[in-house]
Scaffold this motif. Structure first.
Motif, PDB file in Angstrom:
ATOM      1  N   SER A  73       0.890  -1.234   0.184  1.00 36.38           N
ATOM      2  CA  SER A  73      -0.066  -0.085   0.067  1.00 36.38           C
ATOM      3  C   SER A  73       0.808   1.323   0.088  1.00 36.38           C
ATOM      4  N   LEU A  74       2.086   1.238  -0.576  1.00 30.82           N
ATOM      5  CA  LEU A  74       3.055   2.297  -0.212  1.00 30.82           C
ATOM      6  C   LEU A  74       2.922   3.266  -1.301  1.00 30.82           C
ATOM      7  N   ASN A  75       2.378   4.458  -1.127  1.00 31.32           N
ATOM      8  CA  ASN A  75       2.291   5.245  -2.112  1.00 31.32           C
ATOM      9  C   ASN A  75       4.046   5.768  -2.549  1.00 31.32           C
ATOM     10  N   LYS A  76       3.865   6.190  -4.040  1.00 37.07           N
ATOM     11  CA  LYS A  76       5.047   6.572  -4.437  1.00 37.07           C
ATOM     12  C   LYS A  76       5.961   7.892  -3.858  1.00 37.07           C
ATOM     13  N   SER A  77       5.049   8.668  -3.022  1.00 39.51           N
ATOM     14  CA  SER A  77       5.620   9.626  -2.467  1.00 39.51           C
ATOM     15  C   SER A  77       6.549   9.519  -1.034  1.00 39.51           C
ATOM     16  N   LYS A  78       6.318   7.855  -0.766  1.00 42.75           N
ATOM     17  CA  LYS A  78       6.802   7.494   0.423  1.00 42.75           C
ATOM     18  C   LYS A  78       7.879   6.733   0.169  1.00 42.75           C
ATOM     19  N   ILE A  79       8.308   6.622  -1.126  1.00 46.51           N
ATOM     20  CA  ILE A  79       9.386   5.663  -1.445  1.00 46.51           C
ATOM     21  C   ILE A  79      10.682   6.252  -1.077  1.00 46.51           C
ATOM     22  N   PRO A  80      11.042   7.543  -1.211  1.00 43.92           N
ATOM     23  CA  PRO A  80      12.487   8.096  -0.679  1.00 43.92           C
ATOM     24  C   PRO A  80      12.491   8.051   0.888  1.00 43.92           C
ATOM     25  N   SER A  81      11.675   8.028   1.815  1.00 39.69           N
ATOM     26  CA  SER A  81      11.289   7.928   2.943  1.00 39.69           C
ATOM     27  C   SER A  81      11.820   6.509   3.347  1.00 39.69           C
TER      28      SER A  81
END
Length: 235
Positions: A73-81
């Motif tokens: 359920s990972l949003n692409k915006s959270k990938i850097p985190s």
């Protein structure tokens, strides 16, 4: 003693490259301080598995958590985190050859949000000391041996104190003695609490540096904790 903490958990995961199913029904758990070799023939899915762990390939079926992030359920915006909690080491080092070692490491810290100059310099000195290269900060990468360049790459991976290091064929371009030095270093790092997954074709090291083994084979991931194999069996 380091707390035994869950770092990766895959449950009934299918992993696709575009529309092609590469690995199916993947189940494994890795805890802090655990060291896993990832083995398998070329094209068996090792790189695909690593890409799914650091968020390059989405999880379309099953459940997968990596350092506290739910990948399905990972949003692409959270990938850097997610990636700030990981350290990645490649076979070809991927250092910036137009700047010295300190500048290579400074670049990563600033890119990941570090701003205080004293804290940046302190962390750079700390990670270079961890890889026994504290005096090499002002050297250009081309002035270093292959083994030293890989140690710098490992230092770079350690900068943000990752819970997990993914090492993709990190000894592939190194001679056996230098490979052993890098393996010893990675095993030492795992004992500090950081989990390590190392993809390798060098089955010689499975006997010399025993650890857990995952094998990609026929679309599956076979998981064997503390399995010791001879070179012939591993192949």
């Amino acid at each position: 003693m380091t707390e035994n903490k869950n770092i990766i958990h895959f449950e009934n995961v299918n992993i696709f490259q575009q529309d092609s199913l590469v690995l199916s029904d993947v189940n494994f758990t890795i805890n802090s301080s655990e060291f896993f070799y990832l083995i398998g023939t070329t094209g068996s899915g090792k790189s695909t598995l690593l890409k799914s762990i650091y968020g390059e390939l989405p999880i379309q079926k099953g459940k997968a958590s990596v350092v506290g992030f739910q990948l399905e359920s990972l949003n692409k915006s959270k990938i850097p985190s997610l990636r700030r909690n990981l350290g990645v080491v490649f076979q070809d080092f991927q250092l910036l050859f137009d700047r010295d070692v300190n500048e290579n490491l400074n670049f990563v810290l600033q890119a990941t949000g570090w701003k205080n100059k004293d804290e940046i310099n302190s962390r750079i000195h700390e990670v270079l000391s961890m890889v026994d290269l504290a005096t090499k900060g002002h050297k250009m990468p081309f002035e270093l041996s292959g083994g030293e360049q890989q140690r710098i790459a490992i230092a770079r991976a350690l900068l943000n104190k990752p819970a997990l290091i993914l090492a993709d064929e990190p000894t592939g371009n190194l001679d056996p003695k230098t490979s052993d030095d890098i393996l010893s270093l990675l095993h030492q790092i795992s004992k500090t609490g950081t989990a390590v997954i190392m993809a390798t074709h060098d089955y010689r090291i499975l006997d010399k540096f025993p650890a857990n083994i995952m094998r990609c084979e026929q679309g599956k991931v076979l998981n064997n904790k503390l399995l010791t194999k001879t070179t012939e069996e591993a192949q």
